[in-house]
Write an enzyme that holds these catalytic residues in place. Structure first.
Site, PDB file in Angstrom:
ATOM      1  N   GLU A   1       0.785  -1.795  -0.026  1.00 52.00           N
ATOM      2  CA  GLU A   1      -0.414   0.201  -0.097  1.00 52.00           C
ATOM      3  C   GLU A   1       0.860   1.120   0.026  1.00 52.00           C
ATOM      4  O   GLU A   1       1.053   2.294   1.122  1.00 52.00           O
ATOM      5  CB  GLU A   1      -0.813  -0.229   1.392  1.00 52.00           C
TER       6      GLU A   1
ATOM      7  N   GLU B   1      -6.271  -8.310  -0.146  1.00 54.46           N
ATOM      8  CA  GLU B   1      -6.598  -8.289   1.363  1.00 54.46           C
ATOM      9  C   GLU B   1      -8.423  -8.082   1.172  1.00 54.46           C
ATOM     10  O   GLU B   1      -9.154  -6.726   0.665  1.00 54.46           O
ATOM     11  CB  GLU B   1      -5.432  -7.714   2.168  1.00 54.46           C
TER      12      GLU B   1
END
Ligand code: GLA
Length: 718
Positions: free
Chosen positions: A178, A329
């Site tokens: 991320e 995720e």
């Protein structure tokens, strides 16, 4: 088996910054759909937790999981001190996973550097916009532009690539985690100034495009230029976003270069994109362009699944690379970072997963398998508890795993198909967000207001909606394009869109379209800027609207509705430009003025809608536009709570379609599909209906949060 490059060779790959080799698709062929979890074996070392790894993997296997992601936060376990590596534990974990038929994605650990690294090399730490230097103790403390940090990243990535690049149980790599925080330290500021110098060549050119005579901002030396991410000159702010994108891209490319030089072509390279899909820290089209696969982290957070919004976000993600993607995720029922971390309802986690698959996900991984005993995420949702025993959500995820066992072969190689697309780009997002002019102009909501009716139209004919970048996506295949917030339109882009219309395409521009050029300067023609000629009209004035009263609008055929939040008055300047909507009486400056105009060009058309309409009027307007554009007519009539996703593939001249029905409600619902179908999931029955009628149909009863996966008898391409 190709010869494995040495560590030295890999580092050379980094130094010369080898541009990443062409994106490989070798990994794609007939890849089974994947379900799995983020697993952290380094948190459960065998000497302290004997048998824990095997117990975890056994439970995963019993949940039909076939992939784990490991390592993205394991730097201090992989390199406990500088140049002292310990990769054996990871090798053992990968081998044990293989024994349980669970493949592995390795995350490069560059999102959380070890304490020894940042304390020995303080220039690897990032600086926040407020000048505060980040420090060890959390994650994302690094400086993405720091040459020292990048050199140290290259060393650990090269070690991992050399060790696991030919491991048959490793199927892919995730770079970092991320990408989030940029840095505002002096060295990075100097790089930003160099970035501007490379782009503008002369200060005169920069001063002209940024109109720096305004507030005496004029620059006489590159070193005078500040680096800010808010409140600055719009030209500077946009270029800073371009700089952040370019900096993350080179950070990523360096690792791609090292991996590409070492790993099997069948191992894919991706990164997991956070920010709930909607983040705009950097240009997602640019960053994913160098990856084999886009992947994102699809969380709900507080509340419950907002089906339309989550559908839209998945289509946005699919549009980054215009191909299927991974959900690297998602939440196993709850998170820990929302204001209220409520649990999703029973069945809702499975429904979310099937929705992502319906919109193009080929893998769904849960974060996380088990929470660490300590650390900042002790409360996050997990699949097993601290002692390794299944938590209530385990059974639901196990059911999803079983679903995929039954449906993966039918789904493999299929993808959503679209006849319509929404145009979305980050320059326009940034330009509007730098100066929204109304606190109520929420671009995600604006996109959702156009997406929801378009998605309903597409679903009813068994199609999807693409959300694509107007500058790079091939457009001609789309019958209808809608651009809700295309604020920045350069002459090049205008040329592309006019060519699309001339070849028979239908384009609807939304409010604020083409107000700015690629330097975020105002287009003198006013909206739609360089498209004003083709449109045969332009915006006269724009108005931010107070929440009340809503503004009445009327169509020539008498259809009525309201406008809110933003309104532009239009002028039709060409004789063949048609007025489609006008603002009603008693609305001050808006009274009686055109709110929407259209011009037909050849067999195509271009429209400009200068406001945000009430749902019913917008839906009927888009239905008419879709029909006129030749979009397939509605064939399926579903209850609003039931979503239909269709994935298709053509092989040997036959279309193969898989229909996914998702009941996004807590009450049972029935759906009738025209055609005859086979149900692939045992608990759902596809009952032939309307046998007497010429077109067979199938009734499917869905329990609350129920899922149906159906195949249609193969049919020749029409
Ligand atoms: C992000 C991160 C994970 C974890 C989860 C929690 O997506 O990538 O490491 O922090 O959020 O939801």
């Amino acid at each position: 088996m190709p010869r494995r490059p040495s560590l030295l060779l890999l580092l050379v790959a980094f130094v010369i910054g080898m541009a990443p080799a062409a994106v490989s698709q070798a990994f794609r062929t007939a890849a089974p759909l994947r379900i799995g979890a983020a697993w952290y074996p380094e948190q459960w070392p065998p000497d302290k937790y004997p048998g824990r790894w095997d117990a975890d993997l056994t439970l995963m296997q019993q949940a039909h999981m076939n992939v784990v992601r490991i390592g993205e936060f394991a730097w201090s376990s992989l390199e406990p001190s500088e140049d002292h590596y310990d990769l054996d534990w990871m090798e053992q974990a990968i081998a044990l996973a293989a024994r349980h038929h669970i493949a592995v994605v390795i995350g490069t650990p560059t999102d959380a550097p070890p304490a020894w690294l940042t304390s020995k090399y303080p220039d690897t730490l990032g600086m926040n916009a407020d000048g505060r230097l980040r420090e060890h103790g959390g994650r994302r403390q690094f400086n993405y532009a720091s040459p020292t940090y990048r050199r140290l990243c290259a060393l650990i990535v090269a070690r991992l690539a050399e060790r696991f690049g030919h491991n048959p149980n490793v199927i892919g790599w995730q770079i970092g985690n991320e990408y989030t925080d940029e840095s505002f330290d002096p060295a990075t500021r100097a790089r930003f100034q160099q970035f501007l110098h490379d782009k503008y060549k002369t200060l005169a050119n920069l001063n002209q495009h940024w109109s720096t005579a305004y507030w005496s901002q004029t620059y006489t030396d590159w070193s005078q230029i500040p680096m800010v991410n808010a409140g600055g000159n719009p030209g500077l702010l946009l270029d800073h976003k371009h700089f952040v994108t370019a900096t993350w891209r080179s950070f990523q490319r360096e690792q791609i270069g090292i991996l590409r030089a070492a790993i099997l072509p069948t191992q894919f390279i991706t990164t997991n994109i956070g920010g709930l899909g909607w983040s705009d820290n950097w240009d997602h089209y640019a960053i994913t362009a160098d990856l084999d696969l886009a992947s994102w982290d699809n969380y709900v957070g507080e509340g419950h699944l907002q089906a339309a919004r989550n559908a839209m976000l998945n289509d946005l993600v699919r549009g980054w690379k215009r191909q299927n993607f991974w959900v690297m995720e998602t939440e196993p029922g709850s998170v820990n970072w929302a204001p209220i971390n409520n649990a999703l309802d029973p069945g809702e986690t499975r429904a979310l997963a099937w929705q992502t698959i319906g919109h193009g996900a080929d893998a769904v991984l849960y974060w996380q398998w088990c929470d660490a005993l300590n650390g900042q995420e002790q409360y996050h949702g997990a699949i097993v508890g601290p002692a390794g025993r299944p938590l209530p959500i385990y059974t639901e995820i196990q059911q999803l795993g079983h679903d995929l066992d039954l449906t993966s072969s039918a789904l493999a190689g299929t993808a959503p198909q679209s006849q319509m697309a929404i145009l979305h780009d980050y320059d326009s997002r940034w330009a509007i967000d730098f100066q929204p002019h109304s606190k109520d102009y929420d671009q995600q909501q604006v996109l959702l207001r156009f997406y929801t009716p378009l998605n309903a139209i597409a679903q009813s004919s068994g199609h999807a909606i693409d959300i694509v970048d107007p500058a790079s996506a091939p457009l001609d295949a789309y019958k209808l394009l809608v651009a809700p917030s295309l604020n920045v339109i350069s002459a090049d882009l205008a040329g592309r869109l006019v060519a699309y219309v001339r070849q028979g395409g239908h384009l609807i521009l939304g409010p604020r379209a083409g107000m700015k050029d690629e330097f975020n300067a105002v287009n003198p023609q006013r909206q739609p800027g360089p498209l004003a000629g083709a449109l045969g009209g332009h915006v006269v004035q724009y108005y931010a609207l107070l929440p009340a009263p809503l503004i009445a609008v009327t169509a020539p055929d008498g259809a009525t509705g309201t406008a809110d939040t933003w309104a532009e008055t239009l002028a039709a300047t060409a004789p063949d430009t048609r007025i489609d909507l006008v603002y009603g009486p008693g609305n001050g400056w808006l009274t009686g003025k055109p709110a929407m105009i259209t011009r037909t060009i050849g067999s195509g058309s271009i429209s400009y809608l200068g406001t945000l309409l009430s749902p019913d009027l917008l839906r009927s307007l888009l239905q008419r536009a879709a029909a006129q554009a030749g979009v397939a007519p509605p064939a399926q009539h579903l209850p609003p709570e039931v979503e239909l996703c269709v994935r298709a593939a053509t092989s040997q001249g036959k279309i193969r379609r898989v229909f996914i029905l998702i009941n996004h409600s807590d009450t049972p619902h029935s759906a009738t599909l025209s055609g005859s179908f086979l149900s692939l999931l045992p608990d759902i029955h596809a009952v032939a209906a309307g046998i007497a009628s010429s077109t067979p149909s199938t009734q499917i009863d869905l329990p609350p949060q129920g899922i149906a996966v159906l195949t249609q008898n193969s049919e020749p391409i029409r």
